[in-house]
Design a protein around this motif. Structure first.
Motif, mmCIF file in Angstrom:
data_model
loop_
_atom_site.group_PDB
_atom_site.id
_atom_site.type_symbol
_atom_site.label_atom_id
_atom_site.label_comp_id
_atom_site.label_asym_id
_atom_site.label_seq_id
_atom_site.Cartn_x
_atom_site.Cartn_y
_atom_site.Cartn_z
ATOM 1 N N ARG A 194 0.724 -1.372 0.017
ATOM 2 C CA ARG A 194 -0.075 0.340 -0.101
ATOM 3 C C ARG A 194 1.040 1.137 0.099
ATOM 4 N NH1 ARG A 194 -5.675 -0.995 3.304
ATOM 5 N NH2 ARG A 194 -5.784 -3.377 2.388
ATOM 6 N N GLU A 195 1.814 1.239 0.400
ATOM 7 C CA GLU A 195 3.184 2.932 0.644
ATOM 8 C C GLU A 195 3.383 2.429 -0.563
ATOM 9 O OE1 GLU A 195 5.163 5.357 3.743
ATOM 10 O OE2 GLU A 195 3.095 4.428 3.319
ATOM 11 N N TRP A 196 3.717 1.309 -1.311
ATOM 12 C CA TRP A 196 4.417 1.456 -3.051
ATOM 13 C C TRP A 196 2.974 1.872 -3.776
ATOM 14 C CZ3 TRP A 196 9.521 0.169 -4.686
ATOM 15 C CH2 TRP A 196 9.379 0.318 -6.416
ATOM 16 N N ALA A 197 2.376 1.710 -3.574
ATOM 17 C CA ALA A 197 1.266 2.275 -4.356
ATOM 18 C C ALA A 197 1.160 3.244 -4.657
ATOM 19 C CB ALA A 197 0.294 1.375 -4.109
ATOM 20 N N PHE A 198 0.787 4.163 -3.206
ATOM 21 C CA PHE A 198 0.483 5.600 -3.162
ATOM 22 C C PHE A 198 1.871 7.012 -3.424
ATOM 23 C CE2 PHE A 198 1.084 9.676 -0.232
ATOM 24 C CZ PHE A 198 -0.150 10.003 -0.401
ATOM 25 N N THR A 239 1.680 7.545 7.544
ATOM 26 C CA THR A 239 1.456 7.558 5.886
ATOM 27 C C THR A 239 0.345 6.328 5.467
ATOM 28 O OG1 THR A 239 2.614 5.678 5.567
ATOM 29 C CG2 THR A 239 4.127 7.917 6.169
ATOM 30 N N PRO A 240 -0.408 6.611 4.476
ATOM 31 C CA PRO A 240 -1.347 5.577 3.880
ATOM 32 C C PRO A 240 -1.111 4.088 4.217
ATOM 33 C CG PRO A 240 -0.875 7.488 2.424
ATOM 34 C CD PRO A 240 0.216 7.176 3.267
ATOM 35 N N GLY A 241 0.429 3.612 4.409
ATOM 36 C CA GLY A 241 0.611 2.128 4.049
ATOM 37 C C GLY A 241 1.568 1.932 5.299
ATOM 38 N N HIS A 242 2.236 3.008 6.250
ATOM 39 C CA HIS A 242 1.919 2.647 7.347
ATOM 40 C C HIS A 242 2.172 1.418 8.038
ATOM 41 C CE1 HIS A 242 3.154 2.988 11.818
ATOM 42 N NE2 HIS A 242 4.503 3.459 10.650
ATOM 43 N N ARG A 248 -1.179 15.714 -7.432
ATOM 44 C CA ARG A 248 -1.233 16.704 -6.992
ATOM 45 C C ARG A 248 -1.194 16.924 -5.596
ATOM 46 N NH1 ARG A 248 -5.121 12.025 -9.133
ATOM 47 N NH2 ARG A 248 -4.405 11.167 -6.917
ATOM 48 N N ALA A 249 -0.053 15.999 -5.215
ATOM 49 C CA ALA A 249 0.263 16.437 -3.777
ATOM 50 C C ALA A 249 0.825 17.767 -3.581
ATOM 51 C CB ALA A 249 1.532 15.744 -3.452
ATOM 52 N N PRO A 250 0.699 18.620 -1.952
ATOM 53 C CA PRO A 250 1.134 20.445 -1.744
ATOM 54 C C PRO A 250 2.347 19.643 -2.024
ATOM 55 C CG PRO A 250 0.395 18.891 0.091
ATOM 56 C CD PRO A 250 0.084 18.084 -0.680
ATOM 57 N N ASP A 251 2.844 21.292 -2.083
ATOM 58 C CA ASP A 251 4.151 21.423 -3.128
ATOM 59 C C ASP A 251 5.245 21.098 -1.815
ATOM 60 O OD1 ASP A 251 3.588 22.761 -4.801
ATOM 61 O OD2 ASP A 251 4.257 24.279 -4.630
ATOM 62 N N GLY A 252 4.836 20.834 -0.531
ATOM 63 C CA GLY A 252 5.454 20.176 0.611
ATOM 64 C C GLY A 252 6.006 19.123 1.004
ATOM 65 N N LEU A 253 4.609 18.325 0.406
ATOM 66 C CA LEU A 253 4.846 17.086 -0.036
ATOM 67 C C LEU A 253 5.814 16.082 -1.026
ATOM 68 C CD1 LEU A 253 4.729 14.493 1.432
ATOM 69 C CD2 LEU A 253 2.493 14.254 0.980
ATOM 70 N N LYS A 254 5.447 16.899 -2.288
ATOM 71 C CA LYS A 254 6.275 16.593 -3.684
ATOM 72 C C LYS A 254 7.654 15.871 -3.145
ATOM 73 C CE LYS A 254 3.323 19.229 -7.410
ATOM 74 N NZ LYS A 254 2.310 18.706 -6.782
ATOM 75 N N PRO A 255 8.939 17.177 -2.892
ATOM 76 C CA PRO A 255 10.282 16.025 -2.782
ATOM 77 C C PRO A 255 9.991 14.976 -1.841
ATOM 78 C CG PRO A 255 10.391 18.595 -1.535
ATOM 79 C CD PRO A 255 8.893 18.278 -1.631
ATOM 80 N N ASN A 256 9.415 14.472 -1.482
ATOM 81 C CA ASN A 256 9.291 13.024 -0.496
ATOM 82 C C ASN A 256 8.888 12.080 -1.776
ATOM 83 O OD1 ASN A 256 9.489 11.904 2.537
ATOM 84 N ND2 ASN A 256 8.066 10.871 1.567
ATOM 85 N N PHE A 257 7.908 12.578 -2.422
ATOM 86 C CA PHE A 257 7.639 11.239 -4.035
ATOM 87 C C PHE A 257 8.408 11.439 -4.417
ATOM 88 C CE2 PHE A 257 3.476 12.705 -2.658
ATOM 89 C CZ PHE A 257 2.783 11.425 -2.989
ATOM 90 N N GLN A 258 9.384 12.633 -4.708
ATOM 91 C CA GLN A 258 10.863 12.545 -5.987
ATOM 92 C C GLN A 258 11.976 11.329 -4.905
ATOM 93 O OE1 GLN A 258 11.367 16.711 -5.865
ATOM 94 N NE2 GLN A 258 10.032 17.196 -7.358
ATOM 95 N N ASN A 259 12.577 11.601 -3.504
ATOM 96 C CA ASN A 259 13.144 10.696 -2.927
ATOM 97 C C ASN A 259 12.849 9.750 -3.532
ATOM 98 O OD1 ASN A 259 15.092 11.127 -1.070
ATOM 99 N ND2 ASN A 259 14.080 9.911 0.558
ATOM 100 N N GLY A 269 -0.740 10.172 -10.334
ATOM 101 C CA GLY A 269 -1.726 11.244 -9.467
ATOM 102 C C GLY A 269 -1.798 11.530 -8.547
ATOM 103 N N GLN A 270 -0.982 11.172 -7.590
ATOM 104 C CA GLN A 270 -0.633 11.414 -5.868
ATOM 105 C C GLN A 270 0.365 12.499 -6.148
ATOM 106 O OE1 GLN A 270 -2.616 10.275 -3.551
ATOM 107 N NE2 GLN A 270 -3.813 8.975 -4.115
ATOM 108 N N MET A 271 1.520 12.282 -6.757
ATOM 109 C CA MET A 271 2.080 12.986 -6.338
ATOM 110 C C MET A 271 1.720 14.777 -7.279
ATOM 111 S SD MET A 271 6.042 12.859 -8.011
ATOM 112 C CE MET A 271 6.058 12.036 -9.946
#
Length: 342
Positions: free
Chosen positions: A190-194, A248-251, A203-214, A199-201
Motif C-alpha cells: 500500500r505504501e508503494w502504491a501511494f 502514512t497511507p501504507g504505514h 496532486r500533492a501539496p508542494d511541501g510533499l512533492k520532494p518526498n515523492f521524488q525521494n 497522480g498522487q504526486m
C-alpha cells in the motif's frame, strides 16, 4: 646459634638493609630536584589527558525475544526547534508543559532514530535503514554495524515500514549504491502504491512533492527487485506485518513472536513518547492523516497495555524498547531494564 649461622644472618640483614637504603636513595634522588646524588633524574611528566570526544561511541544494544536476538542499532539523534504546529491540535504552551514534565528542554524536540537487526530463523533481517548519508548526528547505522562486526553484505533481508526519508534513505550508500547488496528489499504494497502513483504526486501539496521524488531516487537502483508485501503476511519466521495507517497511507508495524515472547515493533505510531504516548490524542505534524493516526495509536496502545506486550519504537529514546501502562487518558512509558548479557 653458631658463629657461622650468626655471620650468615648478619650478612643477609646487611644486604637487605643496604638494598632498602639504596632504593630509598634512588627514590629520593628521583624526587628531589638538584640533589647531588649521581645519575639522579626527574621522571618525565605524565602525558596530558586527551580531551573527551564530543560525540558518543556507536550505540547498539542486544536483547532476546524468545530465540530471536534483537539488536537495536542507533542511527543517532536530531533536535529540532518546537514549531507552533508540531502538535496540530494543542497550543505551544501545552506542548512545552509536557516537555517540562518529562524533564526535557522546552522549545525543542529531541528525535531519536533506532533500526532493528533481527537474527531470526538463521537469517539477518534489518527493519528500516535510517537516514543514510555520511555519519553525523544521524546516519550512523552502517558505522554502528561495522563497530559490532556486522558486514552489510551479510544482511539477508531489509524490511521497510514506510517511505519517509529517515526510514528508507539508508538503503543507499552516500555514493548511491545499494547499502545491503545481497539483501531482499521488502516494502508495504500500500505504501508503494501511494508514493509511486504519478497522480498522487501531481496532486500533492508542494511541501510533499520532494518526498515523492525521494522515493523514486532511493528505489531506482533496485529496479523490479523490490518485494511488495501485504499486511498480515509473515515476512520472516515469526515476523508478521500489521497495518497501522495514518502516519502514512501504507504505514506498517510488525509483530515478532518467538516461543512465549512477543515484541510489537510499532515503527512510527508515536514520535516522542513524552508527547504522544502520554497524550495519544495529540496529533503530530508528521502524520499525513492525523485523525486516523490518533485512532490507530489509541487502539493499538490499549491492546498492548492490556496484554503487557513489549514495544519497540523507532523514535523512542535509545534503545527504543519499553512497556506501556494505561494511566488516565494516556499511557505511561516504562523503558526496558538494561541487562549486561543476553
Amino acid at each position: 646459634m653458631t658463629e657461622v649461622s650468626r655471620r650468615t644472618l648478619l650478612a643477609g640483614t646487611a644486604g637487605v638493609t643496604g638494598a632498602m637504603l639504596t632504593g630509598a636513595g634512588t627514590l629520593a634522588s628521583g624526587l628531589v630536584a638538584g640533589s647531588g646524588m649521581a645519575n639522579a633524574q626527574t621522571p618525565p611528566a605524565a602525558p596530558a589527558a586527551a580531551a573527551p570526544r564530543a560525540g558518543q561511541v556507536p550505540s547498539a544494544y542486544r536483547y532476546k525475544v524468545g530465540d530471536v536476538v534483537v539488536t537495536a542499532v542507533s542511527d543517532g539523534m536530531r533536535t529540532i526547534p518546537l514549531s507552533d504546529t508540531f502538535v496540530r491540535n494543542q497550543p505551544r504552551d501545552a506542548v512545552n508543559a509536557a516537555l517540562k514534565a518529562a524533564f526535557l528542554p522546552e522549545n525543542e524536540v529531541p528525535i531519536s532514530f533506532t533500526v532493528l537487526l533481527l537474527d531470526i530463523g538463521g537469517k539477518r533481517v534489518l527493519v528500516d535503514t535510517g537516514n543514510g548519508g555520511k555519519p553525523g548526528p544521524v546516519g550512523q547505522v552502517r558505522s554502528t554495524l561495522a563497530g559490532i562486526g556486522v558486514d552489510p553484505a551479510t544482511v539477508d533481508q531489509v524490511i521497510i515500514s514506510h517511505f519517509h526519508p529517515d526510514h528508507i534513505n539508508g538503503l543507499l550508500t552516500p555514493e548511491g549504491a545499494p547499502a545491503y547488496p545481497n539483501a531482499q528489499v521488502s516494502v508495504p504494497a500500500r505504501e508503494w502504491a501511494f508514493w509511486m502513483d504519478e497522480g498522487q504526486m501531481s496532486r500533492a501539496p508542494d511541501g510533499l512533492k520532494p518526498n515523492f521524488q525521494n522515493v523514486r531516487r532511493v528505489f531506482q537502483p533496485f529496479g523490479d527487485k523490490v518485494e511488495r508485501y501485504a499486511w498480515d503476511k509473515e515476512l520472516a519466521s515469526g515476523l508478521t506485518a500489521v497495518g497501522t495507517p495514518g502516519h502514512t497511507p501504507g504505514h506498517t508495524s510488525f509483530t515478532l513472536a518467538s516461543g512465549s515472547d512477543v515484541l510489537f515493533i510499532q515503527s512510527d505510531i508515536t514520535n516522542l513518547p513524552a508527547l504522544f504516548v502520554r497524550n495519544p490524542s495529540w496529533q503530530a505534524v508528521f502524520d499525513m492523516d492525523p485523525v486516523m493516526a490518533q485512532e490507530v495509536r489509541r487502539k493499538t496502545y490499549e491492546r498492548l497495555a492490556g496484554e503487557r506486550t513489549q514495544v519497540a519504537g523507532y523514535h523512542f529514546p535509545f534503545p527504543g524498547a519499553a512497556h506501556l501502562e494505561k494511566d488516565g487518558e494516556g499511557f505511561r512509558y516504562i523503558p526496558v531494564y538494561w541487562r549486561p548479557v543476553l
